[in-house]
Design a protein around this motif. Structure first.
Motif, short mmCIF file in Angstrom:
data_model
loop_
_atom_site.label_atom_id
_atom_site.label_comp_id
_atom_site.label_asym_id
_atom_site.label_seq_id
_atom_site.Cartn_x
_atom_site.Cartn_y
_atom_site.Cartn_z
N ARG A 131 0.96 -1.28 -0.01
CA ARG A 131 -0.17 0.03 -0.05
C ARG A 131 1.02 1.17 0.14
O ARG A 131 0.32 2.17 -0.65
CB ARG A 131 -0.86 0.05 1.15
N LEU A 132 1.96 1.04 0.70
CA LEU A 132 3.01 2.35 0.61
C LEU A 132 3.60 2.76 -0.63
O LEU A 132 3.91 3.82 -1.16
CB LEU A 132 3.80 2.38 1.66
N GLN A 133 3.77 1.46 -1.31
CA GLN A 133 4.30 1.53 -2.68
C GLN A 133 3.51 2.33 -3.57
O GLN A 133 4.03 3.07 -4.35
CB GLN A 133 4.84 0.19 -3.09
N TYR A 134 2.27 2.04 -3.53
CA TYR A 134 1.23 2.68 -4.29
C TYR A 134 1.30 4.10 -4.00
O TYR A 134 1.22 4.84 -4.95
CB TYR A 134 -0.17 1.94 -3.99
N ASP A 135 1.30 4.40 -2.59
CA ASP A 135 1.41 5.91 -2.29
C ASP A 135 2.46 6.54 -3.01
O ASP A 135 2.40 7.74 -3.36
CB ASP A 135 1.28 6.08 -0.81
N LEU A 136 3.56 6.18 -2.88
CA LEU A 136 4.64 6.70 -3.51
C LEU A 136 4.82 6.83 -4.88
O LEU A 136 5.11 7.79 -5.28
CB LEU A 136 6.23 5.92 -2.98
N TYR A 137 4.53 5.95 -5.52
CA TYR A 137 4.46 6.11 -7.07
C TYR A 137 3.16 7.13 -7.28
O TYR A 137 3.51 7.78 -8.31
CB TYR A 137 4.17 4.72 -7.73
N ALA A 138 2.25 7.08 -6.73
CA ALA A 138 1.21 8.17 -6.70
C ALA A 138 1.59 9.66 -6.49
O ALA A 138 1.46 10.55 -7.34
CB ALA A 138 -0.26 8.09 -6.09
N TYR A 139 2.56 9.68 -5.64
CA TYR A 139 2.95 11.02 -5.11
C TYR A 139 4.05 11.40 -6.21
O TYR A 139 4.21 12.50 -6.70
CB TYR A 139 3.81 10.88 -3.94
N CYS A 140 4.96 10.44 -6.57
CA CYS A 140 6.03 10.58 -7.34
C CYS A 140 5.55 10.44 -8.92
O CYS A 140 6.27 9.91 -9.60
CB CYS A 140 7.32 10.20 -7.32
N ALA A 141 4.28 11.03 -9.26
CA ALA A 141 3.78 10.95 -10.54
C ALA A 141 4.61 11.58 -11.93
O ALA A 141 4.70 11.08 -12.98
CB ALA A 141 2.46 11.20 -10.64
N ALA A 142 5.55 12.59 -11.43
CA ALA A 142 6.16 13.18 -12.38
C ALA A 142 7.39 14.28 -11.60
O ALA A 142 7.10 14.83 -10.88
CB ALA A 142 5.26 14.33 -13.01
N TYR A 143 8.33 13.74 -12.34
CA TYR A 143 9.48 14.59 -11.86
C TYR A 143 10.71 14.40 -12.84
O TYR A 143 10.66 13.58 -13.72
CB TYR A 143 10.20 13.99 -10.37
N ASP A 144 11.88 15.23 -12.65
CA ASP A 144 12.94 14.95 -13.58
C ASP A 144 14.18 14.30 -12.96
O ASP A 144 14.50 14.75 -11.80
CB ASP A 144 13.43 16.44 -14.01
N ALA A 145 14.75 13.27 -13.73
CA ALA A 145 15.76 12.52 -13.46
C ALA A 145 17.02 13.02 -13.93
O ALA A 145 16.97 13.56 -15.21
CB ALA A 145 15.61 11.04 -13.53
N ASP A 146 18.07 12.77 -13.29
CA ASP A 146 19.47 13.33 -13.79
C ASP A 146 20.04 12.45 -14.66
O ASP A 146 20.23 11.19 -14.27
CB ASP A 146 20.41 13.83 -12.92
N SER A 147 20.16 12.64 -16.06
CA SER A 147 20.64 11.65 -16.91
C SER A 147 21.98 12.05 -17.48
O SER A 147 21.79 13.04 -18.23
CB SER A 147 19.81 11.05 -17.95
N ASN A 148 23.01 12.11 -17.12
CA ASN A 148 24.30 12.38 -17.45
C ASN A 148 24.43 13.99 -17.72
O ASN A 148 24.84 14.57 -18.56
CB ASN A 148 24.77 11.88 -19.02
N GLY A 149 23.87 14.47 -16.67
CA GLY A 149 24.05 15.93 -16.52
C GLY A 149 22.62 16.66 -17.21
O GLY A 149 22.24 17.84 -17.11
#
Length: 265
Positions: free
Chosen positions: A164-182
């Protein structure tokens, strides 16, 4: 290929904690959908001992043989097959650090603080198939199939909370930017609850935009009694459900001595 390596790292370590804040990324990031008939499997809560934790070796014996997913699958990496979940619990919060930095708040802080507290026996298998073996070393090349199985056993109260907590985290982190080689690379998550697959289940859709064009990947996390199972990285939703049902049925049969559902073999 780099995006697939990143996807493997995230899916092998990601977990979540707590919920309640409005999910990041807009409304509709978390939805509920019924499980498809081809993606169904029995649960074990009605008959299982809620405190029984299976050993690493028992879980390894419940992994589905690779040939049942796709032809030509070979080992993807040389990581530990057994005991991987408890190998480095302190690493788990770091998987979500970029989301936390871009969308700070008390809930995401609580999620990450709770992650290292979970313990469980575990087994895993990651396998890949290439239409042309020479493509394996090519940047941006995508394999024909990438199948990751993860099994974790802990008491039902912890296993249910973890899912259930995994569900919550994926829902919370629905959109963000990851660092890919700068460079900032947009990551998008969508999570849905599934019915009819084990005792409870969720479907995660993950897409890393602007990378190698492999499109979204789908992973199902489900609970069968005291066993959590994660199966991905399917290129389609229905395939992910079928793969997860295959693993869930094997867990039910091998660990709980349950008969195969009619028509599933």
């Amino acid at each position: 290929m780099a995006a697939l390596v990143a996807a493997l790292a995230l899916s092998m370590t990601a977990a979540a904690c707590g919920g309640g804040e409005r999910p990041v990324g807009g409304a509709g990031a978390a939805r509920t959908t019924p499980g498809a008939a081809a993606g169904t499997a029995p649960g074990a809560d009605a008959s299982a001992d809620p405190e029984r934790v299976f050993t690493d070796t028992e879980l390894a014996g419940a992994l589905v043989p690779r040939a049942e997913f796709a032809r030509g699958l070979k080992a993807y990496d040389d990581g530990p097959r057994e005991g991987w979940f408890d190998a480095n619990p302190a690493y788990r919060p770091g998987v979500w650090s970029e989301c936390a930095q871009q969308h700070p708040g008390p809930r995401i802080t609580a999620y990450r603080e709770e992650l290292p507290e979970y313990r469980g026996s575990s087994a895993r298998d990651a396998a890949v198939a290439w239409a042309r073996p020479e493509d394996a070393g090519e940047p941006g090349a995508a394999p024909d199939a990438l199948v990751i199985q993860r099994l974790i056993s802990m008491p039902v109260r912890d296993a249910g909370r973890y899912l259930r907590l995994q569900y919550d985290l994926y829902a919370y982190c629905a959109a963000y930017d990851a660092d890919s080689n700068g460079a900032a690379t947009p990551v998008r998550h969508e999570v849905r609850r599934l019915g009819g697959l084990g005792d409870e289940a969720i479907l995660v859709r993950e897409e890393t935009l602007g990378t190698d064009g492999t499109g979204p990947r789908y992973t199902v996390w489900a609970r069968v009694g005291t066993v959590l199972l994660g199966v991905g990285e399917a290129t389609g939703e229905e395939k992910a459900k079928r793969w997860a049902a295959l693993v869930a049925r094997r867990v039910a049969q091998r660990l709980y001595d349950m008969p195969a559902p009619p028509g599933t073999g």
